[in-house]
Write an enzyme that holds these catalytic residues in place. Sequence first.
Site, mmCIF file in Angstrom:
data_model
loop_
_atom_site.group_PDB
_atom_site.id
_atom_site.type_symbol
_atom_site.label_atom_id
_atom_site.label_comp_id
_atom_site.label_asym_id
_atom_site.label_seq_id
_atom_site.Cartn_x
_atom_site.Cartn_y
_atom_site.Cartn_z
ATOM 1 N N LYS A 23 3.757 -0.971 -1.486
ATOM 2 C CA LYS A 23 2.954 -1.380 -1.932
ATOM 3 C C LYS A 23 2.027 0.338 -2.690
ATOM 4 C CE LYS A 23 2.838 -5.920 -0.323
ATOM 5 N NZ LYS A 23 2.781 -6.016 1.723
ATOM 6 N N SER B 62 -4.185 -8.010 3.534
ATOM 7 C CA SER B 62 -4.231 -8.485 2.341
ATOM 8 C C SER B 62 -4.805 -9.315 1.352
ATOM 9 C CB SER B 62 -2.356 -8.890 2.461
ATOM 10 O OG SER B 62 -2.125 -10.020 3.194
ATOM 11 N N HIS C 187 -1.666 -1.879 3.211
ATOM 12 C CA HIS C 187 -2.347 -2.207 2.335
ATOM 13 C C HIS C 187 -3.197 -1.233 2.246
ATOM 14 C CE1 HIS C 187 -1.107 -5.635 0.540
ATOM 15 N NE2 HIS C 187 -1.030 -6.230 1.598
HETATM 16 C C1 LIG Z 1 3.712 -6.988 2.442
HETATM 17 C C2 LIG Z 1 3.322 -7.015 3.773
HETATM 18 C C3 LIG Z 1 4.733 -6.739 4.865
HETATM 19 C C4 LIG Z 1 5.381 -7.260 4.589
HETATM 20 O O1 LIG Z 1 6.435 -6.241 4.305
HETATM 21 P P1 LIG Z 1 7.330 -5.910 2.779
HETATM 22 O O2 LIG Z 1 7.969 -4.400 3.273
HETATM 23 O O3 LIG Z 1 6.718 -6.884 1.679
HETATM 24 O O4 LIG Z 1 8.174 -6.989 3.737
HETATM 25 C C5 LIG Z 1 3.579 -6.771 5.982
HETATM 26 N N1 LIG Z 1 2.280 -6.256 6.304
HETATM 27 C C6 LIG Z 1 1.198 -6.720 5.377
HETATM 28 C C7 LIG Z 1 -0.087 -6.520 5.950
HETATM 29 C C8 LIG Z 1 1.814 -6.809 4.276
HETATM 30 O O5 LIG Z 1 0.644 -7.187 3.254
#
Ligand SMILES: *Cc1c(COP(=O)(O)O)cnc(C)c1O
Length: 407
Positions: free
Chosen positions: A254, A194, A222
Amino acid sequence: MRTSRSMRPPPSPETALAELERQQLLRVRHTVADYAEPHSTTHAIVAGRRLLNFCGNDYLGLARHPEVTGALREAASRYGVGSGASHLITGHGREHARLEEELAAFVGSERALLFSTGYMANLAALTTFAGRADRVLLDRLSHASLIDAALLSGARLRRFAHADAAAAERMLAEPSGSMRPQRSTIIATDGLFSMDGDLAPLARLALAARAHAAWLIVDDAHGLGVLGKRGRGTLEHCGVDVREVPILIGTLGKAFGTFGAFIAGPAAVIELLIQRARSYIYTTALPQAVAAATRAALALAQRESWRRERVLALTAQFRAAAVTAGIPLAASFTPIQPLILGGAREVLAVSRRLFDAGFWVAAIRPPTVPRNAARLRLTFSAAHTEEQVGALVHALSGALHGMAQAS
Ligand SMILES: *Cc1c(COP(=O)(O)O)cnc(C)c1O
């Protein structure tokens, strides 16, 4: 009761805040008052300024797509806003059931299970399948929620060097020591990292896991929707069959532009999560309207492959122009492009210069990234234009040049 002489009150919040401020680590929220263009999150109005947004995660430009917002509105008027209870009581609805089927089909797994957030999905994955006697091997740069999940599981946590499959293999080969030999090992990693934009060596990790009877858990928050010929994410990009990954975590906030998360895997894995995962059982179900919006987004992501082609092409355009402008890039071809500057102070200064020039690029500082690895995290979206990317490179070059002059 006699109080021990070593007892102290907890440190005051004022002291903790002052210390954060001194280290330039105080976080500030910027309020998005509105978006300046219809159907897109690329132009945000912040503090009365119109900013070009280059730090969100709306990679495919779906967060404000009319089909997505329309599906939300329609489902909310039909089913209400709240789901009213947890999935195991009365909160599970038709939109959830259909979305789970569609997500499973999308990634090629037997079943999928919806969660309210990716954070909760990761807690579920590790606490359900790892316990005190087990071992979790984690990539050093894995997302905070995977680390917290591993800690909560009570398993013995080992962290291997970033994207280093050989390091993971060495840990797998270590004698289990005090571990009872029948207990298990889980390797967990982000698919697309990320904060760095690079990929886990999934093919080799999958082989290593198989050779040592370990499980591979991949959090592809992602990568899903963005990478791979059909948008199936980092696994597809790396040519790894989803059957090699008994637990695949995806998020919906995302590339899919909505909210929520899911775990995909074999039917029995999903069934056991339903029975045991506390972050699934003891929480209110995601609103059906959000599930309906996600179904619309998932359909668009699959139907309109131009979106992922476009975001990757814009990223390539950025990289080529940045090289010409002498901007130091990291090894990432994905829509996450970190510009690692080191100190929190420098990163904040460049971010502020960009803000003044009309570009929104957040400063990412410890503890989100390691110390001395503070960075600008640039992200691209299919909704950006070539002109906007060109303007970004120009502004970035100016902001970095200004820094060099100031120092
Ligand atoms: C954003 C993210 C999460 C968390 O997801 P949310 O739905 O925002 O709680 C978990 N793992 C990774 C790699 C992320 O980028």
